[in-house]
Design a protein around this motif. Structure first.
Motif, short mmCIF file in Angstrom:
data_model
loop_
_atom_site.label_atom_id
_atom_site.label_comp_id
_atom_site.label_asym_id
_atom_site.label_seq_id
_atom_site.Cartn_x
_atom_site.Cartn_y
_atom_site.Cartn_z
N SER A 284 0.88 -1.30 0.05
CA SER A 284 0.00 0.01 0.08
C SER A 284 0.90 1.29 0.08
CB SER A 284 -0.71 0.06 1.08
OG SER A 284 -1.84 -1.01 1.07
N ALA A 285 0.24 2.37 -0.44
CA ALA A 285 0.93 3.52 -0.36
C ALA A 285 0.01 4.91 -0.10
CB ALA A 285 1.54 3.73 -1.76
N VAL A 286 0.76 5.93 0.57
CA VAL A 286 -0.16 6.95 0.67
C VAL A 286 0.74 8.09 0.12
CG1 VAL A 286 -0.87 8.80 2.26
CG2 VAL A 286 -1.02 6.33 2.81
N ALA A 287 0.31 8.51 -0.91
CA ALA A 287 0.93 9.79 -1.73
C ALA A 287 0.25 11.26 -1.81
CB ALA A 287 1.23 9.44 -3.37
N GLY A 288 1.11 12.04 -1.36
CA GLY A 288 0.55 13.53 -1.28
C GLY A 288 1.31 14.41 -2.32
N PRO A 301 1.80 -5.00 9.88
CA PRO A 301 1.21 -5.56 11.26
C PRO A 301 0.05 -6.26 11.23
CG PRO A 301 1.25 -3.29 10.95
CD PRO A 301 1.38 -3.67 9.75
N LYS A 302 -0.41 -6.89 12.21
CA LYS A 302 -1.59 -7.67 12.26
C LYS A 302 -2.41 -7.16 13.41
CE LYS A 302 -1.93 -12.26 11.64
NZ LYS A 302 -1.56 -13.56 11.83
N ARG A 316 1.10 4.54 12.11
CA ARG A 316 1.91 5.27 10.98
C ARG A 316 3.27 5.29 10.99
NH1 ARG A 316 -0.33 11.06 10.77
NH2 ARG A 316 -0.38 11.16 8.46
N ASP A 317 3.61 4.87 12.08
CA ASP A 317 5.22 4.43 12.31
C ASP A 317 5.74 3.23 11.26
OD1 ASP A 317 5.27 6.50 13.82
OD2 ASP A 317 5.91 5.31 15.92
N ASP A 318 4.76 2.31 10.87
CA ASP A 318 5.08 1.16 10.05
C ASP A 318 5.24 1.50 8.83
OD1 ASP A 318 4.98 -0.58 12.79
OD2 ASP A 318 2.69 -0.61 12.41
#
Ligand SMILES: NC(=O)c1ccc[n+]([C@@H]2O[C@H](COP(=O)([O-])OP(=O)(O)OC[C@H]3O[C@@H](n4cnc5c(N)ncnc54)[C@H](O)[C@@H]3O)[C@@H](O)[C@H]2O)c1
Length: 380
Positions: A284-288, A301-302, A316-318
């Protein structure tokens, strides 16, 4: 030998986009760097001719930047054979008439989006330009944002596996204009003046989605006017007749579902004013605008749902920052350079009036979907 120069008629440079992004950050910046570099190693300089309605404002901009040419007479600027290109960044409503005039005068045309208020007008512009044999282009600046370039790099590198969904969040609080001045022009909030967030933003979402992920198959949107009254530039209260928020769902080819909220009535609790989260089977990615963060399936993570316990994980640290790996120039300027090369040496320029009309089509369908409460198919 000094570099060649071509005249560029620029209509609407007293406006927000025209002045900052197109005149200062693009055309003047190109000249400061010595012109547009052509394939044969030569360079071409741009000679802006500012056109508008207010002589004082034009004269001031011209004087501030040492520009020789300005006029309130569009016909005279178009009659001058030195002027090869007509650029339009006026309010949307004024665009079609001026562009048609410039096409008739045989100028190559570059224009802000949306190229028209209706799909039929947009197509008419594309047809007129083709019939006259003039080159044509529309601003699609978001494609050149560093964040979206990084996202494109991830897609091209196969990072996501099968892309499932795209979630876009665009917006910020635009002040109503009463106790703090609005930071956008008032025509944006009047439907009768060509305003509305659907007509403003759906053309952007159309080319972003179709260039990065796939053709849009259907549109569902709910467009609303959350703030019914605003105060304009002269301090006058006016009814806001245009949509100021739109909640859209776009079905893309390959079954990707894109959901994009656009709003001038949200307070920002994100890292950037626009962000797209893309979820795929492998990552996954979050692009701004500038940045892009990723999470690979191997480092996912699970989380376990348990409302009885306080949240301790810092999700958000992951995520990991995608490196620049390149220098990013201003997107508007990059597109200007591409268009100049298209005009002078026939370099490819895919962002033509037909693609501009596609954006208007998606906006039109968005408004119709909202009015009729229906999910509407988009012709391929
Ligand atoms: N690419 C982008 O990201 C982006 C962002 C914002 C706006 N835009 C587009 O750029 C265009 C200009 O938007 P803006 O925010 O700079 O608006 P603006 O109101 O700041 O500027 C509009 C310009 O048009 C002129 N103008 C105003 N009314 C006119 C009329 N009736 N006839 C002729 N000219 C008129 C103004 O004098 C000014 O020069 C719009 O079409 C808008 O959709 C694009």
């Amino acid at each position: 030998m000094s570099p060649r120069s071509i005249g560029v008629v620029m209509n609407g440079v007293t406006g927000r986009m025209g002045y900052r992004q197109h005149l200062v950050r693009s055309v003047l910046a190109i000249n400061e760097q010595g012109g547009v570099a052509l394939a044969d190693g030569s360079r071409i300089m741009l000679k802006p001719v500012l056109v508008g309605r207010n002589p004082e404002k034009l004269a001031k901009i011209a004087a501030d930047h040492g520009i020789a040419g300005w006029t309130t007479d569009l016909d005279a600027a178009l009659a001058d054979d030195d002027n090869l290109i007509y650029f339009d960044t006026q309010v949307t409503q004024a665009r079609v008439k001026a562009v048609l005039k410039a096409v008739e005068a045989g100028k190559h045309i570059y224009a802000e989006k949306p190229i028209a208020e209706t799909f039929s007008d947009a197509l008419a512009l594309a047809e007129a330009a083709t019939a006259k044999g003039v080159k044509n282009g529309v601003v699609q600046d978001k494609l050149f944002l560093p964040g979206l370039l990084k996202l494109k790099r991830l897609i091209d590198g196969g990072f996501f596996g099968r892309i499932l969904s795209v979630r876009g969040e665009f917006g910020y609080w635009v002040f109503e204009g009463d106790w703090q001045a609005a930071q956008r022009p008032s025509w944006n909030y009047r439907a009768e003046d060509g305003g509305g967030i659907v007509l403003d933003m759906f053309p952007h979402w159309a080319y972003v989605l179709e260039n990065l992920f796939g053709r849009i198959r259907s549109v569902y949107a709910q467009a609303v006017t959350h703030v019914p009254e605003r105060v304009d530039e002269r301090g006058m209260t006016y009814p806001a007749t245009a949509d100021d928020a739109a909640y859209g769902v776009f079905e893309l080819e390959g079954g990707i579902i894109a959901q994009i909220n656009s709003s001038w009535n949200v307070r920002v609790n994100r890292d950037e004013l626009v962000e797209f989260q893309v979820d795929g089977t492998h990552g996954s990615a979050v692009a701004g605008l500038r940045n892009c963060r990723v999470q690979h399936r191997a480092t996912t993570p699970k989380p376990v749902w348990n409302p009885d316990l306080p949240a301790t994980a810092r999700f958000r640290d992951d995520w990991q920052e995608v490196p620049d790996n390149a220098e990013f120039d201003n997107g508007f300027k990059i597109q200007w350079e591409m268009f100049i090369r298209h005009v002078i040496e026939d370099a490819p320029f895919p962002y033509d009036f037909v693609s501009g009309a596609r954006g208007v089509r998606i906006a039109e369908l968005g408004l119709r979907s909202s009015a009729e409460g229906l999910r509407l198919p988009v012709e391929p």
